[in-house]
Design an enzyme around this catalytic site. Sequence first.
Site, PDB file in Angstrom:
ATOM      1  N   ASP A 130       4.177   8.420  11.364  1.00  0.00           N
ATOM      2  CA  ASP A 130       3.461   7.261  10.848  1.00  0.00           C
ATOM      3  C   ASP A 130       4.402   6.455   9.960  1.00  0.00           C
ATOM      4  OD1 ASP A 130       3.288   9.425   8.938  1.00  0.00           O
ATOM      5  OD2 ASP A 130       1.812   8.249   7.817  1.00  0.00           O
ATOM      6  N   GLU A 186       1.728  11.066   6.531  1.00  0.00           N
ATOM      7  CA  GLU A 186       2.570  11.169   5.339  1.00  0.00           C
ATOM      8  C   GLU A 186       2.519   9.895   4.511  1.00  0.00           C
ATOM      9  OE1 GLU A 186       6.032  11.323   2.669  1.00  0.00           O
ATOM     10  OE2 GLU A 186       5.543   9.777   4.145  1.00  0.00           O
TER      11      GLU A 186
END
Length: 390
Positions: A77, A142
């Site tokens: 991500d 994250e």
Amino acid sequence: MKNTPTDPVPILQDLIRCRSVTPAEGGALSYLERLLAARGFSCQRLIFREAGTPDVDNLFARIGTGAPHLCFAGHTDVVPEGIAESWTHAPFAAEIADGFIYGRGATDMKGPVAAFVAAAIDYLRGAGPLKGSISFLITGDEEGPAINGTVKVLQWMRENGHVPDHCIVGEPSCTERLGDTIKIGRRGSVSFTVSVEGKQGHAAYPHKADNPIPKLARFIDRIAAARLDDGNAHFDPSTLAVTSFDVGNPAANVIPSRASAKFNIRFSTEHGFASLRNWVDAEVAMVREQMGGQWSVAATEGADAFITEPGAFVALVKEAVERETGINPRLSTSGGTSDARFVKDYCPVLEFGPINATIHQTDERIAIDELRATQRVYGRIIADYFSAGS
């Protein structure tokens, strides 16, 4: 004939072209799953949900069943691109220019993911039967709330017999040159909001009001001047930053009824959440005794401080970095937080990755030479790890 090394460049380009702005998977994990499954990895897609938070897709892939078990952890991500028109090259096009690959996530951290995947593929192709296990813990959370990502994958790993012996998080750790920094820990973080209630009144008649501002100002002055500790062998002294002082009062002739301040403490292993809360409460009590007022304190725990003490694992990684880059890396605990804060509860963990100069910025990019050199470092770590039987 010697095998041609796996090139991480097309892997990174394919990953950048997956628009995986947190918490969207964007096809990045599906791409990695196909790539690793074709090389013999057993892959598990793990989607976790929790009320009030976005669903998050994660990937765990492992080859081998025995020990030692080395895990590489990372995330696909990325943060939003910002104003796309401000980029020299489109943020999700993965264009190559002047020896750099441009794109969101090029360094943080699709680049390291591409590098350690390529390194593992090469090792498995040339080393014969694997004497242990290699795994990848890849999250899509994250850059987001970090609730349905690494922390829950680790819980799943423990419940299913996949706890590694050691872990490397591929966060971009270096500052000036590849190889200059390995992170062996991180400072902790805790945020406080302290409020004082008073009595509103006219500025011309201050004796009829109870002004909370001087009380809170006295408190802020005390804590801002305090020295929390002197640091230790692995940590600089803890720091405190005041981030807000607010009374919500637009009028010049009104004494407000309430004042609030916010501050953040980044702390070493000399402290913990409880000790810092006790210290703040004691400082509040001291000012309250001197000046009165109705006080409230709220704390938001971020991450606890941790350290992976230098030993055989740290030495192995340090030597591998030096052999491949020619640089003797410093062992650091600087920076903010990372998913290593979750991994440290399961096994020794450290962070190594490329230069962090452009992370989260417009025109995020990584030099192709640096990407391939990062792959070589990871490859050396893998080879040394299994030859040493760590």
